[in-house]
Scaffold this motif. Sequence first.
Motif, PDB file in Angstrom:
ATOM      1  N   UNK A   1      11.223   0.499  -2.568  1.00  0.00           N
ATOM      2  CA  UNK A   1      12.634   0.765  -2.848  1.00  0.00           C
ATOM      3  C   UNK A   1      13.460  -0.515  -2.796  1.00  0.00           C
ATOM      4  N   UNK A   2      13.227  -1.322  -1.756  1.00  0.00           N
ATOM      5  CA  UNK A   2      13.951  -2.588  -1.622  1.00  0.00           C
ATOM      6  C   UNK A   2      13.614  -3.518  -2.793  1.00  0.00           C
ATOM      7  N   UNK A   3      12.325  -3.575  -3.140  1.00  0.00           N
ATOM      8  CA  UNK A   3      11.884  -4.438  -4.241  1.00  0.00           C
ATOM      9  C   UNK A   3      12.552  -4.045  -5.552  1.00  0.00           C
ATOM     10  N   UNK A   4      12.575  -2.738  -5.850  1.00  0.00           N
ATOM     11  CA  UNK A   4      13.146  -2.288  -7.112  1.00  0.00           C
ATOM     12  C   UNK A   4      14.644  -2.579  -7.186  1.00  0.00           C
ATOM     13  N   UNK A   5      15.357  -2.352  -6.070  1.00  0.00           N
ATOM     14  CA  UNK A   5      16.800  -2.630  -6.052  1.00  0.00           C
ATOM     15  C   UNK A   5      17.057  -4.115  -6.300  1.00  0.00           C
ATOM     16  N   UNK A   6      16.322  -4.962  -5.585  1.00  0.00           N
ATOM     17  CA  UNK A   6      16.509  -6.406  -5.727  1.00  0.00           C
ATOM     18  C   UNK A   6      16.092  -6.872  -7.121  1.00  0.00           C
ATOM     19  N   UNK A   7      14.999  -6.301  -7.627  1.00  0.00           N
ATOM     20  CA  UNK A   7      14.510  -6.711  -8.943  1.00  0.00           C
ATOM     21  C   UNK A   7      15.501  -6.320 -10.036  1.00  0.00           C
ATOM     22  N   UNK A   8      15.992  -5.085  -9.995  1.00  0.00           N
ATOM     23  CA  UNK A   8      16.992  -4.649 -10.973  1.00  0.00           C
ATOM     24  C   UNK A   8      18.243  -5.522 -10.875  1.00  0.00           C
TER      25      UNK A   8
ATOM     26  N   UNK B   1       0.854  -1.183   0.000  1.00  0.00           N
ATOM     27  CA  UNK B   1       0.000   0.000   0.000  1.00  0.00           C
ATOM     28  C   UNK B   1       0.895   1.239   0.000  1.00  0.00           C
ATOM     29  N   UNK B   2       0.450   2.346  -0.608  1.00  0.00           N
ATOM     30  CA  UNK B   2       1.251   3.578  -0.631  1.00  0.00           C
ATOM     31  C   UNK B   2       1.357   4.198   0.765  1.00  0.00           C
ATOM     32  N   UNK B   3       2.371   3.862   1.509  1.00  0.00           N
ATOM     33  CA  UNK B   3       2.621   4.379   2.856  1.00  0.00           C
ATOM     34  C   UNK B   3       4.126   4.449   3.067  1.00  0.00           C
TER      35      UNK B   3
ATOM     36  N   UNK C   1       0.010  10.876 -11.628  1.00  0.00           N
ATOM     37  CA  UNK C   1      -1.020  11.200 -12.601  1.00  0.00           C
ATOM     38  C   UNK C   1      -0.625  10.890 -14.031  1.00  0.00           C
ATOM     39  N   UNK C   2       0.197   9.860 -14.202  1.00  0.00           N
ATOM     40  CA  UNK C   2       0.677   9.504 -15.538  1.00  0.00           C
ATOM     41  C   UNK C   2      -0.393   8.748 -16.314  1.00  0.00           C
ATOM     42  N   UNK C   3      -0.362   8.817 -17.634  1.00  0.00           N
ATOM     43  CA  UNK C   3      -1.310   8.054 -18.448  1.00  0.00           C
ATOM     44  C   UNK C   3      -1.000   6.566 -18.382  1.00  0.00           C
ATOM     45  N   UNK C   4      -1.939   5.704 -18.796  1.00  0.00           N
ATOM     46  CA  UNK C   4      -1.717   4.259 -18.727  1.00  0.00           C
ATOM     47  C   UNK C   4      -0.469   3.791 -19.479  1.00  0.00           C
ATOM     48  N   UNK C   5      -0.087   4.484 -20.558  1.00  0.00           N
ATOM     49  CA  UNK C   5       1.079   4.074 -21.338  1.00  0.00           C
ATOM     50  C   UNK C   5       2.370   4.143 -20.527  1.00  0.00           C
ATOM     51  N   UNK C   6       2.363   4.911 -19.435  1.00  0.00           N
ATOM     52  CA  UNK C   6       3.550   5.039 -18.584  1.00  0.00           C
ATOM     53  C   UNK C   6       3.969   3.682 -18.035  1.00  0.00           C
ATOM     54  N   UNK C   7       2.992   2.848 -17.664  1.00  0.00           N
ATOM     55  CA  UNK C   7       3.310   1.527 -17.116  1.00  0.00           C
ATOM     56  C   UNK C   7       4.054   0.684 -18.147  1.00  0.00           C
ATOM     57  N   UNK C   8       3.657   0.783 -19.414  1.00  0.00           N
ATOM     58  CA  UNK C   8       4.345   0.047 -20.464  1.00  0.00           C
ATOM     59  C   UNK C   8       5.786   0.487 -20.623  1.00  0.00           C
ATOM     60  N   UNK C   9       6.024   1.803 -20.502  1.00  0.00           N
ATOM     61  CA  UNK C   9       7.385   2.328 -20.614  1.00  0.00           C
ATOM     62  C   UNK C   9       8.242   1.834 -19.455  1.00  0.00           C
TER      63      UNK C   9
ATOM     64  N   UNK D   1       5.697  -6.116  -8.016  1.00  0.00           N
ATOM     65  CA  UNK D   1       6.178  -5.017  -8.850  1.00  0.00           C
ATOM     66  C   UNK D   1       5.005  -4.340  -9.561  1.00  0.00           C
ATOM     67  N   UNK D   2       4.018  -5.129  -9.983  1.00  0.00           N
ATOM     68  CA  UNK D   2       2.865  -4.553 -10.672  1.00  0.00           C
ATOM     69  C   UNK D   2       2.097  -3.600  -9.762  1.00  0.00           C
ATOM     70  N   UNK D   3       2.000  -3.932  -8.469  1.00  0.00           N
ATOM     71  CA  UNK D   3       1.318  -3.055  -7.517  1.00  0.00           C
ATOM     72  C   UNK D   3       2.076  -1.744  -7.341  1.00  0.00           C
ATOM     73  N   UNK D   4       3.399  -1.809  -7.312  1.00  0.00           N
ATOM     74  CA  UNK D   4       4.219  -0.603  -7.184  1.00  0.00           C
ATOM     75  C   UNK D   4       4.051   0.286  -8.421  1.00  0.00           C
ATOM     76  N   UNK D   5       4.033  -0.316  -9.600  1.00  0.00           N
ATOM     77  CA  UNK D   5       3.867   0.450 -10.838  1.00  0.00           C
ATOM     78  C   UNK D   5       2.509   1.134 -10.860  1.00  0.00           C
TER      79      UNK D   5
END
Length: 365
Positions: free
Chosen positions: A43-50, A33-35, A251-259, A239-243
């Motif tokens: 942050x931890x997820x993105x570092x580990x995923x990358x 959840x956004x908290x 406030x990005x458009x849906x195409x942002x997730x694809x990028x 990761x999908x939940x974070x995106x």
Amino acid sequence: MSAHAAMPRSAWIFPTLAVLLFAAVTATHYDFTPSTVGLLFAAVLLVILFGTVFAAVHHAEVIAHRVGEPYGTLLLTLSVTIIEVALIATIMLGEKEVPTLARDTVFAVVMIVCNGLVGICIFIGGLQYREQDFQVPGANLYLSVLFTLATITLVLPNYTLTTPGPVFSEAQLEFVSVATILLYGVFLYTQTSRHRDYFIKENADAAEGGAPISSAMLGLSVVLLLLSLLAVVLLSKKFSLVVEAATAAIGAPPAFAGVVVALLILLPESVAAVSAARKNDLQKSINLALGSSLATIGLTVPAVSVAAFTLNKQLVLGLNGQNMVELLLTFILSMLTFGTGRTNILFGLVHMVVFAIFIFLVFVP
């Protein structure tokens, strides 16, 4: 990194951390959840995923040294495609459905690779070597298959009559999926067997691609490659939940997730392609760049189509008019760039400008 060098710690640490993180969130039933805690987790997820994605590519490169070119580049491309399919399917078919994600990601991959990555490689190579050479027959094969696949999957759905809107009917989707797999399969046969010399640097050392590594190192890399791919697939849901949260927050458009998905999966290959260009091996850069575009369409679209059909979800593939103009411009520019067998900084700069326009129009359509 040379196959003779010792394995870096990150190559086994990140896949291990990814599996442990998945086990921890599964055992605790943690729901993002956004908290404050959520931001820390993200942050931890993105570092580990990358790190895990880079580890997967490292092990694919180690194996590639044993099998040689162009099989090595093919292995890299297929490994990244597995990661891409997992991320797209998870986000697109999650709780908050995103039926356009496959289209947005495939289109983003084509634009990032054919304009951003190709432009940077050519520009950097041009700055350092003035001009660089590559095999025109191989580039033409890449482009002919890429243009065909992109057109039938991203443009044709807008002009079919059986179903309204930018979607294929079930029969059409099945036929197109089979056609794309068949076309990609014949391309692989051409690349790895029939006309293998089209995709290898003319003055390359015959022994360059087959650097020997120990059987133990090869076996360990195979195991860790599979573990890395599995770890990314397992973490793709979180990761999908974070995106989704990040897209809503800015406030990005849906195409942002694809990028975002495209950038994540292309980052390791991009590093390898730029490194090859700096070593005056533009042929390898082209193999990595255009090969990833072909694999994205040739494998991702059929795989996501099967998932959508199995789960009875709608799959939107057709691009809007603005994106089709960008795609057409990319086609024409690519034919001019790869038509002579020699490149310079101006070709690279033009591709980079088109890429900048693509990114800008994602946020200001």
